[in-house]
Scaffold this active site. Structure first.
Site, PDB file in Angstrom:
ATOM      1  N   PRO A  59      18.997  35.365  35.117  1.00 26.00           N
ATOM      2  CG  PRO A  59      19.255  36.844  36.900  1.00 26.00           C
ATOM      3  CD  PRO A  59      19.493  36.705  35.432  1.00 26.00           C
ATOM      4  CG  ASN A  60      14.386  33.821  38.221  1.00 28.33           C
ATOM      5  OD1 ASN A  60      14.552  33.015  39.130  1.00 28.33           O
ATOM      6  ND2 ASN A  60      14.423  35.127  38.420  1.00 28.33           N
ATOM      7  NE  ARG A  89      10.541  33.531  35.322  1.00 27.31           N
ATOM      8  CZ  ARG A  89      11.282  34.480  34.811  1.00 27.31           C
ATOM      9  NH1 ARG A  89      12.106  34.234  33.808  1.00 27.31           N
ATOM     10  NH2 ARG A  89      11.211  35.696  35.290  1.00 27.31           N
ATOM     11  CE1 TYR A 137       9.119  36.234  30.852  1.00 20.26           C
ATOM     12  CE2 TYR A 137       8.343  35.143  32.847  1.00 20.26           C
ATOM     13  CZ  TYR A 137       8.848  36.263  32.214  1.00 20.26           C
ATOM     14  OH  TYR A 137       9.095  37.413  32.921  1.00 20.26           O
ATOM     15  CG  ASN A 171      16.158  36.763  28.147  1.00 22.59           C
ATOM     16  OD1 ASN A 171      16.077  37.724  28.912  1.00 22.59           O
ATOM     17  ND2 ASN A 171      15.117  36.009  27.836  1.00 22.59           N
ATOM     18  CB  ALA A 179      14.823  40.598  36.806  1.00 19.98           C
ATOM     19  CG  ASP A 189      29.321  50.097  33.960  1.00 18.73           C
ATOM     20  OD1 ASP A 189      28.705  50.839  33.177  1.00 18.73           O
ATOM     21  OD2 ASP A 189      29.543  50.404  35.145  1.00 18.73           O
ATOM     22  CD  GLU A 212      17.902  44.527  26.277  1.00 18.83           C
ATOM     23  OE1 GLU A 212      18.653  45.495  26.027  1.00 18.83           O
ATOM     24  OE2 GLU A 212      16.871  44.627  26.977  1.00 18.83           O
ATOM     25  CG  HIS A 256      13.660  41.178  26.872  1.00 23.91           C
ATOM     26  ND1 HIS A 256      14.200  40.912  28.098  1.00 23.91           N
ATOM     27  CD2 HIS A 256      14.289  42.281  26.406  1.00 23.91           C
ATOM     28  CE1 HIS A 256      15.111  41.823  28.376  1.00 23.91           C
ATOM     29  NE2 HIS A 256      15.194  42.668  27.366  1.00 23.91           N
ATOM     30  CG  LEU A 257      11.443  34.170  26.102  1.00 26.11           C
ATOM     31  CD1 LEU A 257      11.563  33.423  27.414  1.00 26.11           C
ATOM     32  CD2 LEU A 257      11.203  33.218  24.957  1.00 26.11           C
ATOM     33  CB  SER A 258       7.411  38.862  28.029  1.00 26.26           C
ATOM     34  OG  SER A 258       8.432  39.502  28.788  1.00 26.26           O
ATOM     35  NE  ARG A 287       5.805  40.829  31.654  1.00 33.50           N
ATOM     36  CZ  ARG A 287       6.637  39.986  32.248  1.00 33.50           C
ATOM     37  NH1 ARG A 287       7.796  39.683  31.670  1.00 33.50           N
ATOM     38  NH2 ARG A 287       6.322  39.439  33.398  1.00 33.50           N
ATOM     39  NE  ARG A 311       7.975  42.094  34.594  1.00 31.81           N
ATOM     40  CZ  ARG A 311       8.666  41.221  35.345  1.00 31.81           C
ATOM     41  NH1 ARG A 311       9.905  40.940  35.066  1.00 31.81           N
ATOM     42  NH2 ARG A 311       8.086  40.621  36.362  1.00 31.81           N
TER      43      ARG A 311
HETATM   44  C1  DQA Z   1      12.455  38.554  30.330  1.00 35.23           C
HETATM   45  C2  DQA Z   1      11.695  39.802  30.810  1.00 35.23           C
HETATM   46  C3  DQA Z   1      12.187  40.269  32.169  1.00 35.23           C
HETATM   47  O1  DQA Z   1      11.441  41.400  32.611  1.00 35.23           O
HETATM   48  C4  DQA Z   1      12.012  39.164  33.205  1.00 35.23           C
HETATM   49  O2  DQA Z   1      12.542  39.575  34.441  1.00 35.23           O
HETATM   50  C5  DQA Z   1      12.603  37.873  32.755  1.00 35.23           C
HETATM   51  C6  DQA Z   1      12.399  37.444  31.367  1.00 35.23           C
HETATM   52  C7  DQA Z   1      11.853  37.975  29.027  1.00 35.23           C
HETATM   53  O3  DQA Z   1      12.529  37.185  28.380  1.00 35.23           O
HETATM   54  O4  DQA Z   1      10.710  38.293  28.666  1.00 35.23           O
HETATM   55  O5  DQA Z   1      13.175  37.134  33.547  1.00 35.23           O
HETATM   56  O6  DQA Z   1      13.800  38.910  30.076  1.00 35.23           O
END
Ligand code: DQA
Length: 153
Positions: free
Chosen positions: A13-14, A21, A26, A77, A80, A90, A101, A103-105, A110, A114
């Site tokens: 998502p997003n 964003r 990010y 990725n 959230a 699952d 897995e 994550h950019l951040s 944070r 998170r």
């Molecule tokens: C994220 C970190 C998540 O907490 C956040 O909800 C995202 C991006 C990251 O790539 O840093 O949407 O996965």
């Protein structure tokens, strides 16, 4: 070079809004630019990518199910969903495909909510906090895992 196999890349998502964003968190790179970089890296290693972005949890779960038997690894990725999706966890646990897995951040630097990944225990590993480099490193890990499973066949 002939293709060794396929790796699935899932953006949750997003992440379609990357570039616009919260750029202070990010960065300015768009999802299209990340995907192009990943395609080039994968091609160099002889892998094809199937890339999917969805804002819908169920679509990501369906994609993971569809990854059998074609994909030798998954680069994910989860956005959230990382922090609360037992259904996604699952799905990852249900398929015999190593998942990386990313994550950019740095999720551990944070907000409190998170700092937990409910997915990490069922993933092969996690890379967090390096911006676009997280994806590059994650793909490198996914390729190494995929090569192992391709060699075992
Ligand atoms: C994220 C970190 C998540 O907490 C956040 O909800 C995202 C991006 C990251 O790539 O840093 O949407 O996965």
């Amino acid at each position: 070079m002939s293709e060794l196999g396929k790796i699935m890349v899932l953006h949750g998502p997003n992440l379609n809004l990357l570039g616009q964003r919260e750029p202070e968190v990010y960065g300015h790179t768009t999802l299209a630019e990340i995907n192009t970089m990943l395609q080039e890296e994968a091609a160099r290693a002889g892998f094809a990518l199937e890339i999917i972005q969805s804002n819908v949890e169920g679509e990501l779960i369906n994609a993971i199910h569809r990854a059998i038997p074609e994909c030798a690894a998954i680069l994910l990725n989860p956005g959230a969903l990382t922090h609360y999706s037992i259904a996604l966890r699952d799905a990852i646990a249900a398929v015999p495909i190593p998942t990386v897995e990313v994550h950019l951040s740095n999720i551990y630097a944070r907000e409190e909510f998170r700092r937990q990944s409910v997915l990490a225990p069922v993933c092969a590993g996690q890379i967090t906090g390096f911006g676009v480099l997280s994806y590059r490193l994650g793909l490198e890990a996914a390729i190494a895992l995929a090569q192992r499973s391709v060699r075992k066949e």
